[in-house]
Enzyme design. Structure first.
Site, PDB file in Angstrom:
ATOM      1  CG  HIS A   1      40.138  35.387  77.009  1.00 18.52           C
ATOM      2  ND1 HIS A   1      39.513  34.817  75.922  1.00 18.52           N
ATOM      3  CD2 HIS A   1      40.296  36.708  76.706  1.00 18.52           C
ATOM      4  CE1 HIS A   1      39.288  35.753  75.010  1.00 18.52           C
ATOM      5  NE2 HIS A   1      39.759  36.898  75.456  1.00 18.52           N
TER       6      HIS A   1
ATOM      7  CD  GLU B   1      38.103  47.863  77.719  1.00 15.14           C
ATOM      8  OE1 GLU B   1      37.029  48.467  77.695  1.00 15.14           O
ATOM      9  OE2 GLU B   1      38.456  47.048  76.848  1.00 15.14           O
ATOM     10  CG  ASP B   2      39.612  43.767  81.125  1.00 14.17           C
ATOM     11  OD1 ASP B   2      38.871  44.718  80.795  1.00 14.17           O
ATOM     12  OD2 ASP B   2      39.508  42.620  80.660  1.00 14.17           O
TER      13      ASP B   2
ATOM     14  CG  ASP C   1      30.539  21.027  50.922  1.00 13.31           C
ATOM     15  OD1 ASP C   1      30.461  22.151  51.385  1.00 13.31           O
ATOM     16  OD2 ASP C   1      31.329  20.711  50.019  1.00 13.31           O
TER      17      ASP C   1
END
Length: 505
Positions: free
Chosen positions: A57, A85-86, A275
């Site tokens: 990630h 944090e993790d 478009d």
């Protein structure tokens, strides 16, 4: 052991560093490689809901940040954005290893990561207002925090399939209401389009699939048409001795859905949505833009009311282009964008262009203009009395579609679509709004509740003897004020009057 000496099972790391080397000097690379090693070690044993190792990630987020060509501290912060944090890594350790600047970005990202920007009715508007304030304050302090957050959100949206249906809808709704409009306002179109399409996929899956299927069925024919049209236009531009790059423009499912909904009332078919067929022309300079526009209009008949000059009147995100729609071969509407290469870079990167690595820390006045709207919003925040009013102000005055109007001196102001001359007056100054007695738009007297259009020149007529605003201005039916901030300033005036009358009694 450096990242480059790692076993071949991590080609993505080499891909990241190879991308970064295209714009950062070699002496900036080693610390980024060290940050990857530190992140990989910190997240060791952690897995994502997708079944991938967690390090995948931050690595993918950092690739997106590198795609914006942000600086070294931004890349390091992207790699480390979850370790505080993790993994319980102290911010002081990050500062010691990777520098104070990267550590401050990680701290900002950690705080933003814990803020739900959409809340339940039980939690109330106060919680949402407080969280939106924190995000906007983080942007005002250092917009890189939110640029990295947008990249983080984009990768999370790409992997949303691994979450439960409820979480998919909640995160998609938050993305559509907050993050996609934020990317729009910051001018980062490459992120905006993908966030919208991904959120739409989870919010209205049947409609998403219907449009995707119809696009797929007509893709080959559309691509052939665009190739033929582009080839013909290149010949015309060459004959006019205009150096230009002509390409087809990407089609985005959510934007097609929006236009289909708008044009549905006019009984237009799917194939008529402009478009679906679009060209982009890139040239060297502004003179080339207008010269290319002349060639386009000489080649095909322009559709009335479908021309916008965002070069003369840039959007708030500093976006500039010429937009026109013409009747192309086969009587098919064809949308054409014309811009310089520099304008194209700003259109793709938006406010991120402010933080792209430039080899120096110089920031131009134009760079500062990119987030002037944000500082203005934070000024208004102090005047708004209620949490719900602040949330409404953010959603209507910042994240709504915009119109761009001019003062008599030529200053460009952006207002929400539907805004009136009275909204314009209150945007200039509270006292001007209170003293407004009339308005001229493009030199003609105009009702104070008339909606403004792109490019209007607005002149406010005031009377210093006027005691204050009219109560009629607060009537939704009469439509004098469309902006939350304008209505709130009028309400504040009447509240002050009531307090003064109570004291006199």
């Amino acid at each position: 052991m450096s990242v480059l000496e790692r076993s071949p099972e991590s080609p993505a790391v080499a891909d990241l560093l190879e991308r970064v080397r295209t714009y950062l000097p070699e002496d900036r690379i080693e610390l980024i490689a060290d940050a990857y090693e530190f992140a990989e070690s910190s997240h060791d044993g952690q897995m994502r809901r997708t079944g991938d190792p967690y390090i995948s990630h931050p690595l993918e987020v950092t690739k997106l940040v590198a795609g914006l060509e942000l600086d070294q501290p931004s890349l390091i912060a992207a790699l480390l954005h979850d370790v505080q944090e993790d993994c319980d890594v102290p911010n002081e350790e990050i500062a010691e290893r990777f520098g104070k600047e990267a550590a401050e970005l990680v701290e900002g990202l950690t705080k933003l990561g814990s803020l739900p920007l959409r809340v339940t009715e039980e939690e109330g508007g106060g919680v949402q207002a407080q969280n939106l304030r924190k995000m906007l304050l983080a942007m005002a302090a250092d917009v890189r925090v939110v640029l990295i957050k947008l990249c983080d959100r984009l990768h999370n949206m790409r992997t949303l399939y691994a979450l439960s249906d409820d979480k998919q809808r909640r995160i998609a709704r938050e993305t559509m209401e907050i993050f996609a409009p934020l990317a729009t306002r910051l001018g980062i179109w490459q992120i905006k389009w993908e966030l919208e399409d991904l959120a739409f996929r989870y919010l209205e899956p049947e409609r998403y699939q219907e449009i995707a299927t119809r696009l797929d069925a007509t893709r080959l024919a559309r691509e052939r048409y665009i190739e033929d049209v582009a080839a013909g236009l290149r010949v015309q531009l060459d004959d006019a001795r205009i150096e230009a790059e002509v390409t087809g423009r990407a089609k985005h499912i959510y934007s097609i859905h929006q236009k289909a909904r708008r044009y549905g009332r006019e009984a237009k078919s799917f194939d008529q949505i402009y478009d679906l067929l679009a060209l982009r022309i890139l040239v060297k300079d502004v003179a080339g833009c207008y010269a290319a526009l002349g060639v386009v209009h000489a080649t095909w008949r322009p559709l009335p009311g479908q021309f916008d000059d965002y070069i003369a009147s840039p959007k708030a995100s500093m976006y500039q282009s010429l937009h026109t729609t013409v009747i192309g071969p086969g009587a098919r509407p064809l949308e054409v964008q014309i811009r310089t290469y520099d304008m194209h870079r700003v259109a793709e990167y938006g406010v991120a262009a402010h933080w792209r690595y430039k080899g120096s820390s110089d920031r131009s006045a134009q760079d500062e203009e990119r987030i002037a709207w944000l500082r203005q919003l934070l000024e208004w925040q102090r005047e708004l009395s209620g949490a719900e009013e602040f949330v409404e102000s953010v959603k209507t005055d910042v994240f709504d579609d915009q119109v761009f109007v001019l003062s008599p001196r030529g200053d460009v102001l952006d207002l929400p679509t539907g805004a009136t001359p009275l909204d314009f007056a209150y945007r200039i100054h509270t006292d001007l709004g209170h003293q407004t007695i009339g308005a001229k738009v493009n030199g003609k007297m105009t009702a104070l509740n008339s909606p403004l259009q792109n490019g209007d020149v607005v002149e406010i007529m005031r009377s210093r003897s006027r005691s204050g605003p009219s109560r009629d201005w607060l009537s939704e039916n009469l439509g004098y004020l469309q902006t939350t901030t304008g209505r709130q300033k009028v309400r504040q005036w009447f509240r002050k009057q009531r307090r003064a009358e109570s004291i006199e009694r």
